[in-house]
Design a protein around this motif. Structure first.
Motif: not given
Length: 392
Positions: A168-194
Protein backbone atom coordinates in the motif's frame (compact mmCIF):
# COMPACT_ATOMS: atom_id res chain seq x y z
CA UNK A 1 -18.80 -47.36 18.27
CA UNK A 2 -20.36 -47.55 21.74
CA UNK A 3 -17.28 -45.88 23.24
CA UNK A 4 -17.37 -43.13 20.61
CA UNK A 5 -21.06 -42.46 21.23
CA UNK A 6 -20.39 -42.32 24.95
CA UNK A 7 -17.51 -39.94 24.46
CA UNK A 8 -19.55 -37.81 22.11
CA UNK A 9 -22.36 -37.59 24.62
CA UNK A 10 -19.92 -36.79 27.39
CA UNK A 11 -18.27 -34.05 25.30
CA UNK A 12 -21.61 -32.46 24.47
CA UNK A 13 -22.79 -32.60 28.08
CA UNK A 14 -19.45 -31.17 29.19
CA UNK A 15 -19.72 -28.30 26.73
CA UNK A 16 -23.25 -27.48 27.88
CA UNK A 17 -22.14 -27.69 31.50
CA UNK A 18 -19.26 -25.30 30.86
CA UNK A 19 -21.59 -22.85 29.13
CA UNK A 20 -24.07 -23.04 32.01
CA UNK A 21 -21.34 -22.53 34.63
CA UNK A 22 -19.85 -19.72 32.57
CA UNK A 23 -23.21 -18.03 32.33
CA UNK A 24 -23.50 -18.12 36.13
CA UNK A 25 -20.04 -16.58 36.45
CA UNK A 26 -20.99 -13.99 33.86
CA UNK A 27 -24.07 -12.93 35.80
CA UNK A 28 -22.21 -12.78 39.10
CA UNK A 29 -18.88 -11.47 37.83
CA UNK A 30 -19.66 -8.89 35.18
CA UNK A 31 -16.89 -6.70 33.84
CA UNK A 32 -18.27 -3.53 35.42
CA UNK A 33 -17.09 -0.40 33.67
CA UNK A 34 -15.58 2.53 35.53
CA UNK A 35 -16.30 6.18 34.60
CA UNK A 36 -13.13 6.08 32.47
CA UNK A 37 -14.54 3.27 30.33
CA UNK A 38 -16.97 5.49 28.43
CA UNK A 39 -16.83 4.36 24.78
CA UNK A 40 -15.24 6.72 22.32
CA UNK A 41 -17.75 8.63 20.25
CA UNK A 42 -17.88 8.55 16.49
CA UNK A 43 -17.64 12.07 15.12
CA UNK A 44 -17.33 11.00 11.48
CA UNK A 45 -14.46 13.30 10.56
CA UNK A 46 -14.04 12.49 6.89
CA UNK A 47 -11.04 14.56 5.85
CA UNK A 48 -10.71 14.50 2.03
CA UNK A 49 -6.92 14.77 2.35
CA UNK A 50 -6.59 12.13 5.06
CA UNK A 51 -5.50 9.42 2.62
CA UNK A 52 -2.58 11.58 1.51
CA UNK A 53 -1.29 11.83 5.06
CA UNK A 54 -1.84 8.35 6.47
CA UNK A 55 -2.92 4.75 5.99
CA UNK A 56 -5.24 3.38 8.69
CA UNK A 57 -5.98 -0.19 9.73
CA UNK A 58 -7.41 -2.31 12.51
CA UNK A 59 -5.50 -5.30 13.84
CA UNK A 60 -7.52 -8.25 15.15
CA UNK A 61 -6.95 -11.93 15.76
CA UNK A 62 -8.77 -15.09 16.80
CA UNK A 63 -12.16 -13.90 15.56
CA UNK A 64 -13.60 -17.35 14.88
CA UNK A 65 -16.54 -17.39 17.27
CA UNK A 66 -17.51 -20.49 19.25
CA UNK A 67 -19.60 -23.61 18.64
CA UNK A 68 -23.26 -23.53 19.70
CA UNK A 69 -23.18 -19.81 20.56
CA UNK A 70 -21.62 -18.86 17.18
CA UNK A 71 -20.31 -15.52 18.48
CA UNK A 72 -19.22 -14.55 21.97
CA UNK A 73 -20.37 -11.70 24.18
CA UNK A 74 -16.89 -10.17 24.06
CA UNK A 75 -16.74 -10.52 20.29
CA UNK A 76 -19.96 -8.56 19.83
CA UNK A 77 -18.63 -5.81 22.10
CA UNK A 78 -15.32 -5.72 20.25
CA UNK A 79 -17.15 -5.54 16.93
CA UNK A 80 -19.22 -2.56 18.08
CA UNK A 81 -16.09 -0.68 19.15
CA UNK A 82 -14.31 -1.65 15.94
CA UNK A 83 -17.27 -0.17 14.07
CA UNK A 84 -17.02 3.13 15.94
CA UNK A 85 -13.25 3.43 15.53
CA UNK A 86 -13.45 2.37 11.88
CA UNK A 87 -16.05 5.04 11.15
CA UNK A 88 -14.27 7.79 13.06
CA UNK A 89 -10.84 7.01 11.62
CA UNK A 90 -12.11 6.07 8.15
CA UNK A 91 -10.06 2.87 8.11
CA UNK A 92 -8.86 1.35 4.87
CA UNK A 93 -7.98 -2.21 5.90
CA UNK A 94 -8.20 -4.86 8.61
CA UNK A 95 -5.39 -7.30 9.37
CA UNK A 96 -6.92 -10.61 10.49
CA UNK A 97 -4.36 -12.76 12.31
CA UNK A 98 -5.90 -16.23 12.03
CA UNK A 99 -8.07 -18.71 13.91
CA UNK A 100 -10.89 -17.46 11.75
CA UNK A 101 -13.29 -20.37 12.37
CA UNK A 102 -13.28 -22.26 15.68
CA UNK A 103 -12.72 -25.01 16.53
CA UNK A 104 -11.98 -27.08 13.46
CA UNK A 105 -11.85 -24.73 10.49
CA UNK A 106 -14.22 -24.91 7.51
CA UNK A 107 -15.20 -28.01 5.57
CA UNK A 108 -15.26 -26.19 2.22
CA UNK A 109 -15.72 -22.69 0.80
CA UNK A 110 -19.51 -23.06 1.21
CA UNK A 111 -19.33 -23.74 4.95
CA UNK A 112 -22.15 -21.72 6.60
CA UNK A 113 -19.75 -20.61 9.32
CA UNK A 114 -18.23 -18.10 6.90
CA UNK A 115 -21.56 -16.32 7.11
CA UNK A 116 -22.34 -16.85 10.80
CA UNK A 117 -18.81 -16.26 12.14
CA UNK A 118 -17.63 -13.52 9.76
CA UNK A 119 -19.98 -11.90 7.24
CA UNK A 120 -22.98 -11.43 9.53
CA UNK A 121 -20.79 -10.43 12.48
CA UNK A 122 -18.62 -7.76 10.84
CA UNK A 123 -21.43 -6.30 8.78
CA UNK A 124 -21.08 -2.60 9.67
CA UNK A 125 -20.58 -0.26 6.70
CA UNK A 126 -17.30 1.05 8.15
CA UNK A 127 -15.87 -2.50 8.23
CA UNK A 128 -16.53 -3.20 4.54
CA UNK A 129 -12.86 -2.89 3.65
CA UNK A 130 -10.31 -5.55 2.66
CA UNK A 131 -9.61 -7.99 5.50
CA UNK A 132 -6.09 -9.26 4.91
CA UNK A 133 -6.38 -12.73 6.37
CA UNK A 134 -4.01 -15.55 7.31
CA UNK A 135 -4.62 -18.99 8.78
CA UNK A 136 -4.31 -20.05 12.40
CA UNK A 137 -3.80 -23.47 13.91
CA UNK A 138 -7.57 -24.01 14.25
CA UNK A 139 -8.08 -23.17 10.58
CA UNK A 140 -5.58 -25.90 9.72
CA UNK A 141 -7.61 -28.43 11.74
CA UNK A 142 -10.14 -28.13 8.93
CA UNK A 143 -9.85 -27.49 5.19
CA UNK A 144 -7.59 -24.45 5.16
CA UNK A 145 -7.64 -24.33 1.35
CA UNK A 146 -11.35 -23.53 1.60
CA UNK A 147 -10.46 -20.25 3.33
CA UNK A 148 -8.29 -19.30 0.37
CA UNK A 149 -11.09 -20.24 -2.03
CA UNK A 150 -13.59 -18.18 -0.05
CA UNK A 151 -11.77 -15.05 -1.22
CA UNK A 152 -13.65 -15.49 -4.52
CA UNK A 153 -17.01 -15.44 -2.72
CA UNK A 154 -16.58 -12.46 -0.38
CA UNK A 155 -16.33 -8.72 -0.93
CA UNK A 156 -14.01 -8.16 2.02
CA UNK A 157 -12.36 -11.50 2.91
CA UNK A 158 -8.89 -11.28 1.30
CA UNK A 159 -6.84 -14.48 1.49
CA UNK A 160 -5.40 -15.15 -1.99
CA UNK A 161 -2.77 -17.66 -0.86
CA UNK A 162 -1.49 -19.24 2.35
CA UNK A 163 1.24 -16.58 2.25
CA UNK A 164 1.39 -13.42 0.20
CA UNK A 165 2.55 -9.80 -0.01
CA UNK A 166 0.33 -6.72 -0.19
CA UNK A 167 1.77 -3.26 -0.82
CA UNK A 168 0.00 0.00 0.00
CA UNK A 169 1.19 3.55 -0.72
CA UNK A 170 0.10 7.02 0.33
CA UNK A 171 1.71 10.11 -1.14
CA UNK A 172 5.16 8.54 -1.61
CA UNK A 173 5.23 6.43 1.54
CA UNK A 174 5.11 2.67 1.03
CA UNK A 175 3.97 -0.14 3.35
CA UNK A 176 4.80 -3.77 2.59
CA UNK A 177 2.53 -6.20 4.42
CA UNK A 178 4.13 -9.67 4.37
CA UNK A 179 1.52 -12.24 5.40
CA UNK A 180 2.94 -15.66 6.32
CA UNK A 181 1.56 -19.05 7.30
CA UNK A 182 3.30 -19.96 10.54
CA UNK A 183 1.55 -23.34 10.80
CA UNK A 184 3.09 -24.47 7.50
CA UNK A 185 6.46 -23.18 8.72
CA UNK A 186 6.45 -24.61 12.24
CA UNK A 187 3.74 -27.27 12.47
CA UNK A 188 0.39 -27.40 14.22
CA UNK A 189 -0.43 -27.68 17.91
CA UNK A 190 -2.17 -31.03 17.36
CA UNK A 191 -1.41 -33.84 14.92
CA UNK A 192 -4.77 -33.66 13.21
CA UNK A 193 -6.32 -32.10 10.13
CA UNK A 194 -9.70 -32.25 8.35
CA UNK A 195 -11.25 -33.83 11.44
CA UNK A 196 -14.41 -33.29 13.42
CA UNK A 197 -14.80 -31.53 16.75
CA UNK A 198 -14.68 -34.73 18.82
CA UNK A 199 -11.54 -35.97 17.10
CA UNK A 200 -9.95 -32.58 17.66
CA UNK A 201 -10.77 -32.74 21.38
CA UNK A 202 -9.31 -36.23 21.71
CA UNK A 203 -6.03 -35.34 20.04
CA UNK A 204 -3.04 -34.43 22.19
CA UNK A 205 -2.08 -30.75 22.34
CA UNK A 206 1.58 -29.77 22.10
CA UNK A 207 3.91 -27.01 20.96
CA UNK A 208 4.62 -26.91 17.21
CA UNK A 209 7.01 -29.76 16.40
CA UNK A 210 8.02 -28.83 12.88
CA UNK A 211 6.39 -28.61 9.45
CA UNK A 212 4.44 -31.51 7.98
CA UNK A 213 5.71 -30.65 4.49
CA UNK A 214 9.38 -29.68 4.81
CA UNK A 215 9.71 -28.83 1.11
CA UNK A 216 6.75 -26.45 1.21
CA UNK A 217 8.07 -24.84 4.39
CA UNK A 218 11.49 -24.23 2.84
CA UNK A 219 9.85 -22.70 -0.23
CA UNK A 220 8.00 -20.28 2.03
CA UNK A 221 11.18 -19.42 3.96
CA UNK A 222 12.92 -18.65 0.64
CA UNK A 223 9.96 -16.56 -0.53
CA UNK A 224 9.96 -14.64 2.73
CA UNK A 225 13.69 -13.89 2.71
CA UNK A 226 13.54 -12.77 -0.93
CA UNK A 227 10.66 -10.37 -0.30
CA UNK A 228 12.24 -8.93 2.83
CA UNK A 229 15.53 -8.41 1.01
CA UNK A 230 13.91 -6.67 -1.94
CA UNK A 231 11.67 -4.36 0.05
CA UNK A 232 12.45 -0.65 -0.06
CA UNK A 233 9.27 0.23 1.85
CA UNK A 234 9.33 2.79 4.64
CA UNK A 235 7.21 0.33 6.63
CA UNK A 236 7.93 -3.39 6.45
CA UNK A 237 5.36 -5.38 8.44
CA UNK A 238 5.38 -9.17 8.83
CA UNK A 239 2.23 -10.87 10.12
CA UNK A 240 1.74 -14.48 11.24
CA UNK A 241 -0.57 -16.33 13.59
CA UNK A 242 1.98 -17.68 16.06
CA UNK A 243 3.75 -15.03 18.17
CA UNK A 244 7.51 -14.86 18.40
CA UNK A 245 7.27 -13.48 21.94
CA UNK A 246 4.36 -13.91 24.35
CA UNK A 247 3.87 -14.00 28.11
CA UNK A 248 0.50 -15.74 27.90
CA UNK A 249 -0.70 -19.37 27.83
CA UNK A 250 0.97 -20.50 24.61
CA UNK A 251 4.07 -18.39 25.12
CA UNK A 252 6.93 -17.88 22.64
CA UNK A 253 7.22 -19.96 19.47
CA UNK A 254 10.72 -21.41 19.39
CA UNK A 255 10.62 -22.18 15.66
CA UNK A 256 10.00 -18.50 14.90
CA UNK A 257 12.61 -17.36 17.40
CA UNK A 258 15.20 -19.49 15.65
CA UNK A 259 14.41 -18.75 11.99
CA UNK A 260 12.06 -15.78 11.63
CA UNK A 261 13.48 -13.38 14.20
CA UNK A 262 16.97 -13.24 12.62
CA UNK A 263 15.34 -12.26 9.31
CA UNK A 264 13.35 -9.50 10.99
CA UNK A 265 16.54 -8.12 12.48
CA UNK A 266 18.60 -8.52 9.32
CA UNK A 267 16.18 -6.53 7.17
CA UNK A 268 15.09 -3.94 9.76
CA UNK A 269 11.45 -4.99 9.85
CA UNK A 270 9.33 -2.43 11.71
CA UNK A 271 7.00 -4.86 13.40
CA UNK A 272 5.81 -8.44 13.66
CA UNK A 273 2.04 -8.77 14.22
CA UNK A 274 0.49 -12.00 15.52
CA UNK A 275 -2.44 -13.57 17.35
CA UNK A 276 -2.80 -17.09 18.87
CA UNK A 277 -2.62 -16.02 22.51
CA UNK A 278 -5.93 -14.36 23.42
CA UNK A 279 -4.48 -11.10 24.64
CA UNK A 280 -3.00 -7.77 23.60
CA UNK A 281 0.76 -7.50 24.08
CA UNK A 282 3.61 -5.23 23.01
CA UNK A 283 7.33 -6.00 23.11
CA UNK A 284 10.35 -4.08 21.86
CA UNK A 285 13.69 -5.77 21.13
CA UNK A 286 16.90 -4.43 19.67
CA UNK A 287 17.63 -5.21 16.04
CA UNK A 288 20.72 -4.21 14.10
CA UNK A 289 22.55 -0.87 14.41
CA UNK A 290 20.14 0.57 16.94
CA UNK A 291 17.03 -0.40 14.97
CA UNK A 292 14.21 -1.52 17.27
CA UNK A 293 11.65 -4.15 16.32
CA UNK A 294 8.12 -4.09 17.69
CA UNK A 295 6.32 -7.37 18.41
CA UNK A 296 2.56 -7.00 18.76
CA UNK A 297 0.06 -9.68 19.77
CA UNK A 298 -3.61 -9.02 18.98
CA UNK A 299 -5.62 -12.17 19.65
CA UNK A 300 -8.44 -10.90 21.85
CA UNK A 301 -11.17 -10.26 19.29
CA UNK A 302 -13.53 -12.93 20.63
CA UNK A 303 -12.13 -13.87 24.05
CA UNK A 304 -9.34 -12.89 26.43
CA UNK A 305 -6.87 -14.84 28.54
CA UNK A 306 -5.30 -13.25 31.63
CA UNK A 307 -2.56 -15.87 31.90
CA UNK A 308 0.99 -14.60 32.47
CA UNK A 309 2.49 -18.09 32.40
CA UNK A 310 5.65 -17.01 30.53
CA UNK A 311 6.15 -13.53 31.98
CA UNK A 312 9.37 -14.48 33.82
CA UNK A 313 11.04 -15.03 30.45
CA UNK A 314 10.91 -11.30 29.67
CA UNK A 315 12.40 -8.17 31.20
CA UNK A 316 10.47 -4.97 31.81
CA UNK A 317 12.62 -3.31 29.15
CA UNK A 318 11.23 -5.68 26.52
CA UNK A 319 7.64 -6.18 27.68
CA UNK A 320 5.90 -2.82 27.38
CA UNK A 321 2.23 -3.78 27.74
CA UNK A 322 -0.13 -6.71 28.23
CA UNK A 323 -3.91 -7.08 28.55
CA UNK A 324 -5.91 -8.43 30.32
CA UNK A 325 -4.26 -7.79 33.63
CA UNK A 326 -3.49 -10.89 35.66
CA UNK A 327 -6.51 -12.07 37.64
CA UNK A 328 -6.81 -14.21 40.77
CA UNK A 329 -7.42 -17.21 38.56
CA UNK A 330 -5.22 -17.93 35.52
CA UNK A 331 -7.92 -19.79 33.57
CA UNK A 332 -11.60 -19.01 33.68
CA UNK A 333 -14.47 -20.38 31.56
CA UNK A 334 -15.96 -16.90 31.71
CA UNK A 335 -12.96 -15.52 29.82
CA UNK A 336 -12.25 -18.51 27.60
CA UNK A 337 -15.83 -18.61 26.31
CA UNK A 338 -15.75 -14.88 25.67
CA UNK A 339 -18.20 -13.61 28.26
CA UNK A 340 -16.05 -10.79 29.58
CA UNK A 341 -12.97 -9.14 28.13
CA UNK A 342 -11.79 -8.53 24.59
CA UNK A 343 -9.88 -6.00 22.55
CA UNK A 344 -8.27 -4.87 19.29
CA UNK A 345 -5.69 -2.41 17.95
CA UNK A 346 -5.93 0.64 15.71
CA UNK A 347 -2.80 1.51 13.69
CA UNK A 348 -2.24 4.72 11.74
CA UNK A 349 0.79 4.82 9.44
CA UNK A 350 2.06 8.34 8.80
CA UNK A 351 5.01 9.70 6.86
CA UNK A 352 7.23 9.87 9.95
CA UNK A 353 5.89 7.18 12.30
CA UNK A 354 3.05 4.74 12.94
CA UNK A 355 0.72 5.26 15.90
CA UNK A 356 -0.86 2.24 17.62
CA UNK A 357 -3.83 2.50 19.99
CA UNK A 358 -4.92 -0.52 22.05
CA UNK A 359 -8.65 -0.64 22.92
CA UNK A 360 -10.81 -2.93 25.03
CA UNK A 361 -14.35 -3.93 24.08
CA UNK A 362 -15.77 -0.95 26.00
CA UNK A 363 -13.82 1.54 23.90
CA UNK A 364 -11.34 2.37 26.64
CA UNK A 365 -7.87 3.22 25.35
CA UNK A 366 -5.62 0.85 27.25
CA UNK A 367 -2.25 1.80 25.81
CA UNK A 368 -0.61 3.66 22.94
CA UNK A 369 2.79 3.42 21.30
CA UNK A 370 4.74 4.82 18.36
CA UNK A 371 6.65 2.78 15.76
CA UNK A 372 9.32 4.88 14.00
CA UNK A 373 9.74 4.76 10.25
CA UNK A 374 12.05 2.06 8.97
CA UNK A 375 15.79 2.46 8.54
CA UNK A 376 16.17 0.78 5.14
CA UNK A 377 19.39 -1.29 4.99
CA UNK A 378 21.84 0.18 2.49
CA UNK A 379 22.15 -3.05 0.52
CA UNK A 380 18.35 -3.24 0.24
CA UNK A 381 17.54 0.30 -0.85
CA UNK A 382 19.16 -0.14 -4.27
CA UNK A 383 17.47 -3.45 -5.10
CA UNK A 384 14.44 -3.87 -7.35
CA UNK A 385 11.14 -4.48 -5.60
CA UNK A 386 10.00 -6.95 -8.26
CA UNK A 387 9.77 -10.38 -6.64
CA UNK A 388 9.94 -13.66 -8.59
CA UNK A 389 7.42 -15.05 -6.07
CA UNK A 390 3.77 -14.29 -5.48
CA UNK A 391 2.85 -10.69 -4.94
CA UNK A 392 -0.72 -9.49 -4.75
Amino acid sequence: MRKLMCFTGFACVSMLFIIAVSSWFFIHDLDVSSPNDVPIQSINLMDPQRNERSFRILLVGDTGGIPILETTWAQRGVKEMMTIVAEEKDIQMVLNMGDNIYFTGPTDEFDPRFESRFESVYDSPSLQVPWLTIAGNHDHFGNVTAEVEYTKRSRKWYFPSLYYKKTEEFNGTKIDFIMIDTISLCGNTKDIQNAGFIEMLRNESHDPRGPVNITAAEEQWSWLESNLEQSDAQYLIVSGHYPIHSISSHGPTECLRQRLDPLLKRFNVNAYFSGHDHSLQHFIFEGNSGHKINYVVSGAASRADASTKHIKEFSKDNLRFNYPEKSWISWSPVSQLGFRKGGFIYAEFRHDAALLDFFDKNGKQLYATVIPIRQIPSDTATKSTISPFIEI
